[in-house]
Design an enzyme around this catalytic site. Sequence first.
Site, PDB file in Angstrom:
ATOM      1  N   ASN A  43       5.751   3.547   5.249  1.00  0.00           N
ATOM      2  CA  ASN A  43       5.349   2.495   4.348  1.00  0.00           C
ATOM      3  C   ASN A  43       3.750   2.304   3.496  1.00  0.00           C
ATOM      4  OD1 ASN A  43       5.300   0.916   6.694  1.00  0.00           O
ATOM      5  ND2 ASN A  43       5.009  -1.402   5.355  1.00  0.00           N
ATOM      6  N   ILE A  44       3.801   2.260   2.215  1.00  0.00           N
ATOM      7  CA  ILE A  44       2.391   2.450   1.908  1.00  0.00           C
ATOM      8  C   ILE A  44       2.287   1.387   0.535  1.00  0.00           C
ATOM      9  CG2 ILE A  44       0.745   4.005   0.366  1.00  0.00           C
ATOM     10  CD1 ILE A  44       3.075   6.321   1.037  1.00  0.00           C
ATOM     11  N   GLU A  45       1.247   0.410   0.905  1.00  0.00           N
ATOM     12  CA  GLU A  45       1.306  -0.899   0.832  1.00  0.00           C
ATOM     13  C   GLU A  45       0.092  -0.424  -0.739  1.00  0.00           C
ATOM     14  OE1 GLU A  45       2.301  -4.385   4.004  1.00  0.00           O
ATOM     15  OE2 GLU A  45      -0.069  -3.835   3.534  1.00  0.00           O
ATOM     16  N   CYS A  54       8.572   1.398   0.410  1.00  0.00           N
ATOM     17  CA  CYS A  54       8.765   1.876   1.598  1.00  0.00           C
ATOM     18  C   CYS A  54       9.108   2.998   1.677  1.00  0.00           C
ATOM     19  CB  CYS A  54      10.119   0.649   0.830  1.00  0.00           C
ATOM     20  SG  CYS A  54      10.405  -0.733   0.502  1.00  0.00           S
ATOM     21  N   GLU A  56      11.365   4.412   3.787  1.00  0.00           N
ATOM     22  CA  GLU A  56      12.732   4.651   3.744  1.00  0.00           C
ATOM     23  C   GLU A  56      12.620   5.720   2.707  1.00  0.00           C
ATOM     24  OE1 GLU A  56      12.083   1.806   4.060  1.00  0.00           O
ATOM     25  OE2 GLU A  56      14.029   0.570   4.333  1.00  0.00           O
ATOM     26  N   CYS A  86      14.956  -3.101   2.159  1.00  0.00           N
ATOM     27  CA  CYS A  86      14.631  -3.941   1.639  1.00  0.00           C
ATOM     28  C   CYS A  86      16.226  -3.615   0.551  1.00  0.00           C
ATOM     29  CB  CYS A  86      13.435  -4.198   0.752  1.00  0.00           C
ATOM     30  SG  CYS A  86      13.090  -2.842  -0.080  1.00  0.00           S
ATOM     31  N   CYS A  89      15.291  -0.166  -1.426  1.00  0.00           N
ATOM     32  CA  CYS A  89      15.985   1.058  -0.532  1.00  0.00           C
ATOM     33  C   CYS A  89      17.253   0.622  -0.570  1.00  0.00           C
ATOM     34  CB  CYS A  89      15.249   1.114   0.009  1.00  0.00           C
ATOM     35  SG  CYS A  89      13.175   0.405   0.341  1.00  0.00           S
TER      36      CYS A  89
END
Length: 133
Positions: A43-45, A54, A56, A86, A89
Amino acid sequence: MKEIQNLIDIAIANKKNSYSPYSNFRVSSVVKTKSGAIYKGVNIENAAYSPCLCAERSAMSTAISEGEMDFAYIVITGDSQDTFPCGVCRQFIKEFADDETKIVIANSVDDYKIFTIDDLLPHSFSSKDLENK
């Protein structure tokens, strides 16, 4: 199954690469294509939450950008018990998963569950719906 356990090990080790300074909730995903290639994602915020990526979708997008679209396994592990994908995804996975694609929700190499996309996204909309228009 040793193959799944190896993929889970890779996914758990990959959590260290998560960029999650806002939530501090790390998620890692590893996909294995039917050709045998393995791709990792995290995950990369972003400070503006909507452009976050996300794990995935990160792993699958890397595979897709390399020309791989036939997925055998999608392994997901996170910082909570049973980190499921989520809704976005799940819809993304639906586009590329087939009936044989195994989605592995892993807490450890000994504690995991296996699903299909239809288990996680029943009665979904897909490209097949567009064929019947």
